[in-house]
Scaffold this active site. Sequence first.
Site, PDB file in Angstrom:
ATOM      1  N   ARG A 222       0.844  -1.206   0.000  1.00 49.82           N
ATOM      2  CA  ARG A 222       0.000   0.000   0.000  1.00 49.82           C
ATOM      3  C   ARG A 222       0.877   1.254   0.000  1.00 49.82           C
ATOM      4  O   ARG A 222       0.614   2.217  -0.723  1.00 49.82           O
ATOM      5  CB  ARG A 222      -0.917   0.006   1.229  1.00 49.82           C
ATOM      6  CG  ARG A 222      -1.946  -1.099   1.195  1.00 49.82           C
ATOM      7  CD  ARG A 222      -2.918  -1.025   2.381  1.00 49.82           C
ATOM      8  NE  ARG A 222      -3.782  -2.183   2.336  1.00 49.82           N
ATOM      9  CZ  ARG A 222      -3.811  -3.160   3.257  1.00 49.82           C
ATOM     10  NH1 ARG A 222      -3.055  -3.084   4.334  1.00 49.82           N
ATOM     11  NH2 ARG A 222      -4.607  -4.199   3.107  1.00 49.82           N
ATOM     12  N   PHE A 238     -11.627  -3.512  -5.706  1.00 52.95           N
ATOM     13  CA  PHE A 238     -11.571  -4.496  -4.613  1.00 52.95           C
ATOM     14  C   PHE A 238     -11.084  -3.774  -3.347  1.00 52.95           C
ATOM     15  O   PHE A 238     -10.091  -4.127  -2.730  1.00 52.95           O
ATOM     16  CB  PHE A 238     -10.660  -5.676  -4.966  1.00 52.95           C
ATOM     17  CG  PHE A 238     -11.029  -6.353  -6.262  1.00 52.95           C
ATOM     18  CD1 PHE A 238     -12.055  -7.288  -6.305  1.00 52.95           C
ATOM     19  CD2 PHE A 238     -10.364  -6.040  -7.445  1.00 52.95           C
ATOM     20  CE1 PHE A 238     -12.414  -7.905  -7.504  1.00 52.95           C
ATOM     21  CE2 PHE A 238     -10.713  -6.646  -8.647  1.00 52.95           C
ATOM     22  CZ  PHE A 238     -11.736  -7.593  -8.681  1.00 52.95           C
ATOM     23  N   ASP A 260     -16.252  -2.025  -4.465  1.00 60.31           N
ATOM     24  CA  ASP A 260     -16.279  -3.354  -3.850  1.00 60.31           C
ATOM     25  C   ASP A 260     -17.719  -3.846  -3.913  1.00 60.31           C
ATOM     26  O   ASP A 260     -18.662  -3.050  -3.881  1.00 60.31           O
ATOM     27  CB  ASP A 260     -15.798  -3.300  -2.390  1.00 60.31           C
ATOM     28  CG  ASP A 260     -15.321  -4.657  -1.886  1.00 60.31           C
ATOM     29  OD1 ASP A 260     -14.097  -4.851  -1.746  1.00 60.31           O
ATOM     30  OD2 ASP A 260     -16.178  -5.545  -1.648  1.00 60.31           O
ATOM     31  N   SER A 261     -17.888  -5.172  -3.985  1.00 64.75           N
ATOM     32  CA  SER A 261     -19.244  -5.715  -4.051  1.00 64.75           C
ATOM     33  C   SER A 261     -19.856  -5.894  -2.660  1.00 64.75           C
ATOM     34  O   SER A 261     -21.025  -6.230  -2.541  1.00 64.75           O
ATOM     35  CB  SER A 261     -19.235  -7.050  -4.799  1.00 64.75           C
ATOM     36  OG  SER A 261     -18.280  -7.909  -4.232  1.00 64.75           O
ATOM     37  N   ASN A 288     -19.901  -4.911  -8.782  1.00 68.10           N
ATOM     38  CA  ASN A 288     -18.960  -5.904  -9.263  1.00 68.10           C
ATOM     39  C   ASN A 288     -17.875  -5.174 -10.055  1.00 68.10           C
ATOM     40  O   ASN A 288     -18.184  -4.380 -10.950  1.00 68.10           O
ATOM     41  CB  ASN A 288     -19.727  -6.886 -10.164  1.00 68.10           C
ATOM     42  CG  ASN A 288     -18.859  -8.029 -10.625  1.00 68.10           C
ATOM     43  OD1 ASN A 288     -17.707  -7.836 -11.014  1.00 68.10           O
ATOM     44  ND2 ASN A 288     -19.408  -9.214 -10.571  1.00 68.10           N
ATOM     45  N   CYS A 349      -3.202 -13.075  -5.300  1.00 71.19           N
ATOM     46  CA  CYS A 349      -2.873 -13.805  -4.068  1.00 71.19           C
ATOM     47  C   CYS A 349      -3.162 -15.293  -4.242  1.00 71.19           C
ATOM     48  O   CYS A 349      -3.318 -16.016  -3.260  1.00 71.19           O
ATOM     49  CB  CYS A 349      -3.615 -13.218  -2.876  1.00 71.19           C
ATOM     50  SG  CYS A 349      -5.401 -13.262  -3.047  1.00 71.19           S
TER      51      CYS A 349
HETATM   52  N1  SAH Z   1      -7.584  -4.213  -1.320  1.00 70.68           N
HETATM   53  C1  SAH Z   1      -8.094  -4.588  -0.028  1.00 70.68           C
HETATM   54  C2  SAH Z   1      -8.299  -6.065   0.120  1.00 70.68           C
HETATM   55  C3  SAH Z   1      -9.159  -6.670  -0.968  1.00 70.68           C
HETATM   56  S1  SAH Z   1      -9.826  -8.195  -0.522  1.00 70.68           S
HETATM   57  C4  SAH Z   1      -7.183  -4.034   1.048  1.00 70.68           C
HETATM   58  O1  SAH Z   1      -6.181  -3.373   0.732  1.00 70.68           O
HETATM   59  O2  SAH Z   1      -7.463  -4.244   2.227  1.00 70.68           O
HETATM   60  C5  SAH Z   1     -10.890  -8.532  -1.850  1.00 70.68           C
HETATM   61  C6  SAH Z   1     -12.158  -7.708  -1.853  1.00 70.68           C
HETATM   62  O3  SAH Z   1     -12.810  -7.936  -3.099  1.00 70.68           O
HETATM   63  C7  SAH Z   1     -13.196  -8.059  -0.800  1.00 70.68           C
HETATM   64  O4  SAH Z   1     -13.525  -6.901  -0.082  1.00 70.68           O
HETATM   65  C8  SAH Z   1     -14.424  -8.547  -1.583  1.00 70.68           C
HETATM   66  O5  SAH Z   1     -15.643  -8.087  -1.019  1.00 70.68           O
HETATM   67  C9  SAH Z   1     -14.197  -7.931  -2.917  1.00 70.68           C
HETATM   68  N2  SAH Z   1     -14.736  -8.619  -4.095  1.00 70.68           N
HETATM   69  C10 SAH Z   1     -14.624  -9.929  -4.419  1.00 70.68           C
HETATM   70  N3  SAH Z   1     -15.127 -10.144  -5.657  1.00 70.68           N
HETATM   71  C11 SAH Z   1     -15.538  -8.953  -6.131  1.00 70.68           C
HETATM   72  C12 SAH Z   1     -16.125  -8.511  -7.357  1.00 70.68           C
HETATM   73  N4  SAH Z   1     -16.331  -9.359  -8.373  1.00 70.68           N
HETATM   74  N5  SAH Z   1     -16.406  -7.212  -7.500  1.00 70.68           N
HETATM   75  C13 SAH Z   1     -16.169  -6.338  -6.487  1.00 70.68           C
HETATM   76  N6  SAH Z   1     -15.604  -6.687  -5.324  1.00 70.68           N
HETATM   77  C14 SAH Z   1     -15.299  -7.976  -5.142  1.00 70.68           C
END
Ligand code: SAH
Length: 406
Positions: A222, A238, A260-261, A288, A349
Amino acid sequence: MAELFALLDPPYPQIQVRRDQARSLDLRHPWVYLTALRKPPKNLPPGSLVDLTAEDGRFLVRGYFNDQSQIAVRVLTFDPAEVIDAGFFGARLAAAHARRAAVRAGDTTAWRLCFAEADLLPGLIVDVYGEWVVTQLLTAGMEAWRPVIVAALAKLLAPRGIFDRSDGEDRRRHEGLEPHSGVAYGEEPPAEVEYREHGRRFLADLRGGHKTGAYLDQRDNRLAVAAHAAGRRVLNAFAFTGGFGLYTATAGAAEVVHVDSSAPALELCLRNLALNGIETGQELCCDNVFDALRRFRQEGRRFDLVILDPPKFAAGRAQVDRALRGYRDLNQHALRLLEPGGMLATFSCSGAVDAPTFQKTLAGAALSNSQTVQIVQTLGQPADHPLLLSFPEGAYLKGLVLRVVS
Ligand code: SAH
């Protein structure tokens, strides 16, 4: 529960391994598959301690056994004189704690104390959030030592509470264990626990949030990504509870769109932004990501920095092809929102997708867009999620900071 009957006292039953497996253990690989055991014992309770020997009787390793798992033995020690008892767990955890001194020094109060194989305690994850501790016991071999582990952590950290989150992923099911969650020691953590990460303030839901409450493994990444954010229009895809987007906002991004979803994740994201005094330039979008990227494109919307930090696409080798199609599609659409000079910070990941394969997939995505793209920085796991040289399977997190050059 089966683990109550695990045999934990010496002398440990001896099992011979096949020749090629002896070689792997000589190379200090910590896993032994059931098929590598010459005569797997019958009726040995899951979690029992065993000694593995070569065909000539030579001692190889001491570890714990579970024939319900494909990985029948996980190594605890390569030293025949080391007895597995409360002192062993206390010493291993204290050593892991000492190795985190640098992580704890940098205005960071949430960090991983124990990262399973990499800290020589396979099956055990321990995350610290200030005065709270969250554990994951993922194998029968660790479950058998639950009270000992909890007591060792209580002594080492004197926390307000230890909460067990052995409820995620399917790992326990592969071990024949039920999911488990609840207070293991002291008080129950409140619904929201505050912690600091590189000086930023965050709230996490330790009892119900993803993993142990937050993605601590992206802490340093980050910071690296935020170095490119000043004055930029950022898309934080995400977003979860803010993470990357919050760092870019504190680094002076002109605007940040968080997608985020999960509505609860975005609610926490909003609170986290406020907690850090970020009140303007933030847009939260519950959608999404795949749909949002297409919509931004249709709307002619552009960004200077896009962050893609999706969940794991491949849980195992069987899902790699599908995962790669997902990464390609996602990254192709993200790159299309960038003009020359624009940057993409993109992560995977999925342990089953290695770094060269991930990079090749991104090359394919750029080519499909007829874009020339450079790698500005290569990112990976932080110091509290280390990797054993003898256990490359422990590598799962990889990221690239890319720049579109034409
Ligand atoms: N970037 C974040 C961690 C991401 S974890 C950080 O720095 O803390 C992955 C995230 O993706 C989760 O919050 C989950 O809700 C979201 N997610 C999973 N599939 C998704 C999709 N198709 N569209 C939007 N969000 C999604």
